[in-house]
Enzyme design. Structure first.
Site, PDB file in Angstrom:
ATOM      1  CB  SER A 294      -1.060   0.071   1.234  1.00  0.00           C
ATOM      2  OG  SER A 294      -1.824  -0.638   1.131  1.00  0.00           O
ATOM      3  CB  CYS A 295      -0.359   4.558  -0.398  1.00  0.00           C
ATOM      4  SG  CYS A 295       0.233   6.439  -0.088  1.00  0.00           S
ATOM      5  N   PRO A 296       2.694   4.315   1.088  1.00  0.00           N
ATOM      6  CG  PRO A 296       4.552   5.316   1.807  1.00  0.00           C
ATOM      7  CD  PRO A 296       3.418   4.691   2.096  1.00  0.00           C
TER       8      PRO A 296
ATOM      9  CG  ASP B 211      -2.641   1.501  -3.019  1.00  0.00           C
ATOM     10  OD1 ASP B 211      -3.789   1.706  -2.717  1.00  0.00           O
ATOM     11  OD2 ASP B 211      -1.646   2.073  -2.790  1.00  0.00           O
TER      12      ASP B 211
END
Lengths: 73, 205
Positions: free
Chosen positions: A10-12, A37
């Site tokens: 997931s981000c980042p 994502d």
């Protein structure tokens, strides 16, 4: 042509890993990044606009997203 | 006209305004981007450096995660990033289980404050320590980088980390107990302000 599999991340991470990978590439080389994502496609588009690298293509299928980036300069 | 010499009639004032306007327009002509266009307001030179400056005041895990997502994200986008840890944020940079020489009051603070990022509480739903465990579990499951991983990425990407010496003094922390980070610097408010002033984005976490 290299591939970066950022699925399950997931981000980042997808963008950070993309940035790291592109840094290692030479001008003209291409990288395909895979991610699941939902933020990935908008993020990678923004990343390419900001850094000036070329977004060659994007694809989305069944919740899996793919972007091919070519290093410029 | 009433010939009083002060030209106070509406018509006279209007005439004077019109001639002054014509004079101003002729002075501005050639400075704008198009014929007759007014020049753009002069913008100051600040706010143009491609830099993110972050003040990390908070010592809760959730806010530290947010700070490092911003920092690593910005670094990935090619921005220069500077983080300034102050007050409760300085706890996040302590190494665990390191003993340094302190006075009694300093030892008390040292004991009461979290020793490093693994011991930080959540700002809400801390649930006596259950909260951070829960959030770390969920983060791992969802493939979100842990805050420790993000700190390592930040170091790789050249994110600058600075620590406020005044906070350290107040909270009884010593340089010997702070983590090792490439280019870790100690500073005061002036260094922060000088660094942040020309940057595009400055935030307080």
């Amino acid at each position: 042509m290299q591939t970066l599999d950022a699925r399950g991340k997931s981000c980042p991470l997808p963008i950070v890993l993309t940035a790291k990978a592109v840094k290692q590439m030479s001008t003209g080389e291409e990288l395909t990044v895979l991610a699941d994502d939902r933020a990935f496609l908008p993020d990678v588009e923004a990343w390419c606009r900001k850094t000036g690298h070329e977004l060659c293509s994007t694809q989305s299928k069944d919740g899996c997203f793919e972007a091919t980036i070519r290093r410029r300069g | 006209m009433d010939g009083s010499g002060t030209a106070s009639t509406p018509e006279a004032r209007l005439e004077r305004l019109e001639s002054e306007l014509a004079l101003l327009k002729s002075k501005l002509a050639g400075h704008g981007t198009a014929d007759g266009a007014l020049p753009a307001l002069v913008t100051p030179a600040t706010g143009q450096e491609d830099r993110l400056s972050l003040i990390v005041f908070s010592g809760s895990l959730d806010r530290l995660i947010a700070a490092f997502v911003l920092a690593t994200g910005a670094a990935a986008m090619g921005m220069r990033v500077s983080m300034f840890f102050t007050f409760w944020g300085t706890s996040a940079l302590r190494r665990e289980a390191v003993q340094v020489k302190k006075s009694l009051l300093e030892r008390m603070f040292g004991w009461m404050l979290p020793k490093g990022v693994k011991k930080l509480p959540l700002s809400q739903m801390n649930m006596g320590g259950g909260g951070p465990m829960m959030i770390r579990y969920v983060m791992k499951k969802k493939g979100v980088a842990s805050v420790e991983e993000m700190m390592a990425l930040a170091a790789e990407l050249g994110v600058e980390v600075n620590i406020c010496t005044m906070s350290m003094d107040l909270l009884g922390m010593k340089e010997g107990e702070m983590l090792e980070y490439p280019g870790l610097a100690y500073c005061g408010v002036a260094k922060f302000l000088e660094t942040a002033a020309p940057g595009k984005i400055t935030m307080f976490v």
